[in-house]
Design an enzyme around this catalytic site. Sequence first.
Site, PDB file in Angstrom:
ATOM      1  NE  ARG A  24     -20.011 -32.217 -68.435  1.00 35.12           N
ATOM      2  CZ  ARG A  24     -21.010 -33.033 -67.683  1.00 35.12           C
ATOM      3  NH1 ARG A  24     -20.774 -33.496 -66.589  1.00 35.12           N
ATOM      4  NH2 ARG A  24     -22.016 -33.604 -68.440  1.00 35.12           N
ATOM      5  CE  LYS A 147     -15.180 -24.095 -50.179  1.00 40.05           C
ATOM      6  NZ  LYS A 147     -15.284 -24.605 -49.082  1.00 40.05           N
ATOM      7  CG  ASP A 176     -16.454 -17.520 -50.301  1.00 39.13           C
ATOM      8  OD1 ASP A 176     -17.566 -18.125 -50.707  1.00 39.13           O
ATOM      9  OD2 ASP A 176     -16.180 -17.592 -49.166  1.00 39.13           O
ATOM     10  CG  HIS A 177     -20.461 -20.407 -54.080  1.00 40.91           C
ATOM     11  ND1 HIS A 177     -19.504 -21.363 -53.686  1.00 40.91           N
ATOM     12  CD2 HIS A 177     -21.586 -20.630 -53.293  1.00 40.91           C
ATOM     13  CE1 HIS A 177     -20.355 -22.144 -52.541  1.00 40.91           C
ATOM     14  NE2 HIS A 177     -21.648 -21.660 -52.594  1.00 40.91           N
ATOM     15  CD  GLU A 215     -23.338 -28.398 -46.824  1.00 40.20           C
ATOM     16  OE1 GLU A 215     -23.450 -28.598 -47.933  1.00 40.20           O
ATOM     17  OE2 GLU A 215     -22.628 -28.367 -45.983  1.00 40.20           O
ATOM     18  CG  HIS A 239     -18.485 -20.925 -47.577  1.00 37.20           C
ATOM     19  ND1 HIS A 239     -17.812 -20.290 -48.673  1.00 37.20           N
ATOM     20  CD2 HIS A 239     -18.690 -22.055 -48.050  1.00 37.20           C
ATOM     21  CE1 HIS A 239     -17.829 -21.165 -49.795  1.00 37.20           C
ATOM     22  NE2 HIS A 239     -18.232 -22.068 -49.514  1.00 37.20           N
TER      23      HIS A 239
END
Length: 483
Positions: A24, A147, A176-177, A215, A239
């Site tokens: 979503r 992942k 893997d974005h 982050e 990543h």
Amino acid sequence: MVSRVIPVDTFDLVIFGGTGDLARRKILPALYRRFCSGQMEGDSRIIGAARSDHTAEEFQQLIAEGIKEFDPKAYDAEKVAEFTSHLDYVHVDALGETGWKALAEKVSGDRVRAFYFSVAPSLFGALAERLHTHGMADSNTRIVVEKPFGHDLASARALNQDLAAHFDESQVYRIDHYLGKETVQNLMAVRFGNMLFEPLWNAQYVDHIQITVAETVGVGGRGEYYDKSGAMRDMVQNHLMQLLCLIAMEPPARFEPDAVRDEKLKVIRALEAVPADDIVRGQYSAAGKQPNYLDDVGDPTSRTESFIAMKVKISNWRWAGTPLYLRTGKKLKARTSEIAVVFKQTPHSIFGPESGSHRNILTIRLQPNEGMDLGVTIKEPGPGGMRLVDVPLDMTFAEALGPDAEDVPDAYERLIMDVIRGNQTLFMRGDEVEAAWAWADPIIDGWEQRGDRPMPYDPGSTGPEESMMLMHKDGRRWREIKT
């Protein structure tokens, strides 16, 4: 400059876990944007498949609400209604037989069929087996897996074997974005499309490389998962490893999937073991009413890291003697992802010691404000002698490309369309995943056997003080994490 949109073949995309958060929040909004761009052929279909019992109409409404919530800028009621008319739904039990016959009937035909496993990895094997049992695993079939690709080398091998029992490696897309980001692909264009950089891309001219993924958020509602994973498994092994491979790999003979992935694999296999002295692990402390890491994961004895920094070496001719410094963590000063290639100083300064120390630095920004800049040394304007100053040659995509930058597909848009095209260049191969775990496992085993505890660090900082020393002992400094 006008963006070119190339339509893809007609397809059926089945999303297992189609009512879940990832579907979503990311997958279906990405497909909606591709639909709006005209890239999806008229009779392509997207089929949600999950344990919850919905009608097709209820699923369409759920996704329409999701697009409005998670992609409000792109939301257009008329377009959303047109897009959701291509959506269907099947109630499927991944571990049982419910719904499989109905799903097989819906996806029959000679069009491209892709199955997105947006579910827990423990279900991958069962889904692959049932796709095969119910006749949906033929040469037109592709599967997409998210992942984590295992928890260690043994589990990654078992997962690869489960998938290989029913699908050829050419049909498996490990997503893997990070590899779908525009700047990551531009890294390859900068390296291999410009004579300016490639001759300098080696230990003779590069002093060191820094890769930072910071982050500002904590582990949030992912505490139970994250505490079993930590920054090493959650970020470095996948990543950051992929970014490291792209920055360090040799030029492939051709820009083709296996040629690119062969070179990435060589980099992973050339990584040296990392000694304990070159690793710093941390956990964020409490701040005001905000809980610390131990509170977030609900385990006061946890030794899992929310921050890790390490010095990595590559044993090959290109990079011998040039270290790569990696760091990633939660609740840091700012949200940023960047790669910095720090070139060596000139061997001799004709301007004397008063001119100061200067280096060329190529910075590749992945987020926010995707782009690149190259720091160059010039004379500071004005009288008073030859004073030198470093200034950036900036290429922020939003500024350089103007309105076209807004049309650049996001990572999921690009990667899903690559699945439909059958292009595996930006996806990880099974042996690549296993090689990454083979390097990571001894590092993790080492600190577990030593009983090392992560160092505390303040939220909003750049990590533990010890991570600064990781660079200082080599006479280097981390680049500032800018807010």
